[in-house]
Design an enzyme around this catalytic site. Sequence first.
Site, PDB file in Angstrom:
ATOM      1  N   GLY A   1      96.545  44.382  57.200  1.00 29.59           N
ATOM      2  CA  GLY A   1      97.943  44.436  56.664  1.00 29.59           C
ATOM      3  C   GLY A   1      97.829  45.596  55.344  1.00 29.59           C
ATOM      4  O   GLY A   1      96.940  45.994  55.056  1.00 29.59           O
ATOM      5  N   HIS A   2      99.176  45.716  54.883  1.00 34.46           N
ATOM      6  CA  HIS A   2      99.272  46.947  53.768  1.00 34.46           C
ATOM      7  C   HIS A   2      98.469  46.518  52.512  1.00 34.46           C
ATOM      8  O   HIS A   2      98.374  45.502  52.000  1.00 34.46           O
ATOM      9  CB  HIS A   2     100.577  46.971  53.403  1.00 34.46           C
ATOM     10  CG  HIS A   2     101.557  45.932  53.097  1.00 34.46           C
ATOM     11  ND1 HIS A   2     102.938  46.401  52.424  1.00 34.46           N
ATOM     12  CD2 HIS A   2     101.490  44.707  52.780  1.00 34.46           C
ATOM     13  CE1 HIS A   2     103.422  45.111  52.266  1.00 34.46           C
ATOM     14  NE2 HIS A   2     102.543  44.279  52.294  1.00 34.46           N
ATOM     15  N   ASN A   3      97.823  47.403  52.113  1.00 34.02           N
ATOM     16  CA  ASN A   3      97.080  47.456  50.797  1.00 34.02           C
ATOM     17  C   ASN A   3      95.644  46.638  50.827  1.00 34.02           C
ATOM     18  O   ASN A   3      95.136  46.505  49.972  1.00 34.02           O
ATOM     19  CB  ASN A   3      97.938  46.929  49.616  1.00 34.02           C
ATOM     20  CG  ASN A   3      99.074  47.642  49.138  1.00 34.02           C
ATOM     21  OD1 ASN A   3      99.951  47.772  49.895  1.00 34.02           O
ATOM     22  ND2 ASN A   3      98.847  48.415  48.018  1.00 34.02           N
TER      23      ASN A   3
END
Lengths: 338, 338, 338
Positions: free
Chosen positions: B235-237
């Site tokens: 997922g993002h980050n």
Amino acid sequence: MKKTLQEIARIVDGRIAGDPAIEIEGLDNIAGAGATDLTFAVEPHIEEAKNCKAAAVMLPEGVEDFPKTALYVEDPRAAFAKLLDIFTPKLERPVEISDKAHIGKDVKMGQNVTIMPFAVVDDHAVIGDNVVLYPHTYIGQYAEIGEDTVIYSSATVREYCRVGRRCVIHSSAVIGSDGFGFTTKDGVHTKVPQVGIAVVEDDVEIGAHDGIDRAAMGATVIGKGTKIDNLVHIGHNCKIGANCLIVAQTGISGSTTVGHNVTFGGQTGTVGHINIGANSVYAGRAGIIGDMPEGVFCAGFPVQPHAEWLRMQALMKRLPEMNKKIKQLEKKLAKYEG
Amino acid sequence: MKKTLQEIARIVDGRIAGDPAIEIEGLDNIAGAGATDLTFAVEPHIEEAKNCKAAAVMLPEGVEDFPKTALYVEDPRAAFAKLLDIFTPKLERPVEISDKAHIGKDVKMGQNVTIMPFAVVDDHAVIGDNVVLYPHTYIGQYAEIGEDTVIYSSATVREYCRVGRRCVIHSSAVIGSDGFGFTTKDGVHTKVPQVGIAVVEDDVEIGAHDGIDRAAMGATVIGKGTKIDNLVHIGHNCKIGANCLIVAQTGISGSTTVGHNVTFGGQTGTVGHINIGANSVYAGRAGIIGDMPEGVFCAGFPVQPHAEWLRMQALMKRLPEMNKKIKQLEKKLAKYEG
Amino acid sequence: MKKTLQEIARIVDGRIAGDPAIEIEGLDNIAGAGATDLTFAVEPHIEEAKNCKAAAVMLPEGVEDFPKTALYVEDPRAAFAKLLDIFTPKLERPVEISDKAHIGKDVKMGQNVTIMPFAVVDDHAVIGDNVVLYPHTYIGQYAEIGEDTVIYSSATVREYCRVGRRCVIHSSAVIGSDGFGFTTKDGVHTKVPQVGIAVVEDDVEIGAHDGIDRAAMGATVIGKGTKIDNLVHIGHNCKIGANCLIVAQTGISGSTTVGHNVTFGGQTGTVGHINIGANSVYAGRAGIIGDMPEGVFCAGFPVQPHAEWLRMQALMKRLPEMNKKIKQLEKKLAKYEG
């Protein structure tokens, strides 16, 4: 397309109860069928079909007192599939190798091949008769694609891998990506060259986004007639038997052998290096962590016989009650002891 | 290729017990090795190797009374990987930028780059020396690909993302797709622009169909030397540490930080916004729902120490028995009370 | 880009506490924001924001005693998303149909369409105004793409399928692959032609590697405003309602109907042919095996109300203790009986 019920009965080897001259213009499911359509019904949907709008209903032999025109056949589902194939207009497309495709050197090209724009057939590949390659497919060096196989857009068959005859490879599937093999020393992982191949036998269907890894050495094999749903992972050196059904998002870890005619429900997972016996069914999200015999129906993680799994699930829901009872017993007993 | 056992011993720094003049023509696993092949064995396969057909067997120091010609090395698995790399014939391919590829404007192109037909390198991208781009790869605007990296067919590296040196990106992997971020008002979801990037550090392997989302702001990072199997979602980050192993179909939710040298078994999942300590192993299908310390071996959903998970699994199978015992106790006690 | 806090306040309809003349040059999260950046904070991050380096902090109304320049708005998250869209420099790209793309015959092409190299729009497809097609996208025969939709690299929309307006289709997504439908006779599986389509309504986001299968007959539907994360499988004939959120690696089996505004946590799975009521939340890795009412918050496999699931999980961890207590009770009771 229009066909009389009589003509259709001949195609599916069926028996008409009603007017054989009825004209059928389309096929649809029970809910969607209109006044000129044929539909089909098997249990538990036969009651529902009695009130549908279809011109006629295809039914299994043995259904009695059906109030609409009926066409009795041995297996309505299979007969309907056959009719769908006949009634669906085929897409028109020239049988040709697009001049916008890239064909490498020394490729052995069959007869009647369709290769669409921007497909790439790399050097030394072998393409069988009647193969269809959609745009953006990549067939690696020395790879072989058998007769009558269709490969949809953006699918990859890596170098040396072999796909059999009459296969369907869906979009973005990858056949022959490297297996996940590393040696680790002082915490650093070094790639073990994956020099084997992947072999997809005849009549296999590979779903969208499936990844069938090539073997470290030797071959990963998907057996004849096996059908694989979307987003499935098959690890390196797996040997999947014939006529299996592998439902979406299942993962089979490396070097696992699966017998023929095994069904894995969706999101099933297995550890690697095990043998899973033939003629079995694993319910969705089964987690298989060791060798399994033939002929089982299992569920759960770790898997157990399906009936036991159901019992265990029921008891788990009764845990609060069990806990309470234990406390009551302790209390009562304490009273006696006191 | 042919090499004497003597020549091979020099390559892997090994000690021969038997005839050093034996000629080795190939490498295979124990079951597959023939009379001119070298194989290797480590426990628990050494017994099996005693009866194999191989010309010689590579073994760890310390194995005694081995009945066949043996080549003793410190780490047979690693030595074998090294030999595989030497024995496997490399595919022949011109080192060139195909005139059927599309190279955008203002691209900074390294030396000895191979770009195959229909690959796209978009404007302002930077391609390092010796990079290999297979057909249908897409390198977005301002993206950077480090030296010696290989990117297989239909993989995507979106705009501004960076891939390090000596990476392997498998077919259909996607690096830098938008993170899953929305704000919701009155039930309607509005996209939060995902303006960060994804950074894949040196020596990383990204599996087929992996999706590494770009950050909402800042960067999603895959640490140096980490190897990711197929169909994994990051997922993002997320910040994934160095030298991790992430097995197939694992999903790491957004903004999760993972220390170095963590192994996630297949189909593991985590919630987002947590810290997972270094030097840990999570068994297949672990479900991690909170911060985790360093140095653990965990399993289950929610995760618990592996030994506890095993004990809990065993007791779950005894639930029917426990339930029965409680009933018996109640009955007996009722008798006393009655 | 530079904007004064005053200008920004006007854009987000906010109230400044501090100097409205401050110049903002960028946006970043709390940890990353520097001396010329604006950040935002909501609970539980407001304390952390008090000591950040940002020039100003966007906050929800009601936060008192904040020691830095603040910009109060109704919904900081939504306001920040709006600003990100303004502050992020757009990639420059000519609005044109690349002469390296392939456009089939009888295609109906809208205004201001961007089609990048090696995209394929097959015969009879319909492309709406302002559509953007990245390299290696494939739009099948008779497929329709609505206005303002962006389709990233290597995504596929198969024949006859329809994608609505303002959709985002991420890289390698596949819309309209064949459903997984077979009839089985004597252990051999025969494909049921999948002659339906897939319909993606307006304002939908489809994640990287999602597979949305076409219906056997009729249509698989993804409702307006629904957002789907990566690696999700939607089986044939599913009807997904409006404004759902489907997190990564979820699989919805065929012919399942989902109401509007349903959230599925990551790795959720469902069986097929069920109805899942609207306005519900399913926690990550939920396993849904039957019809579900509206308005629930559930977890577990099989799913149960979230609170019950938590209680059951807690009791499972106490199984060793419960088992021990039962043994003690048996022992004590035996003493009495003896």
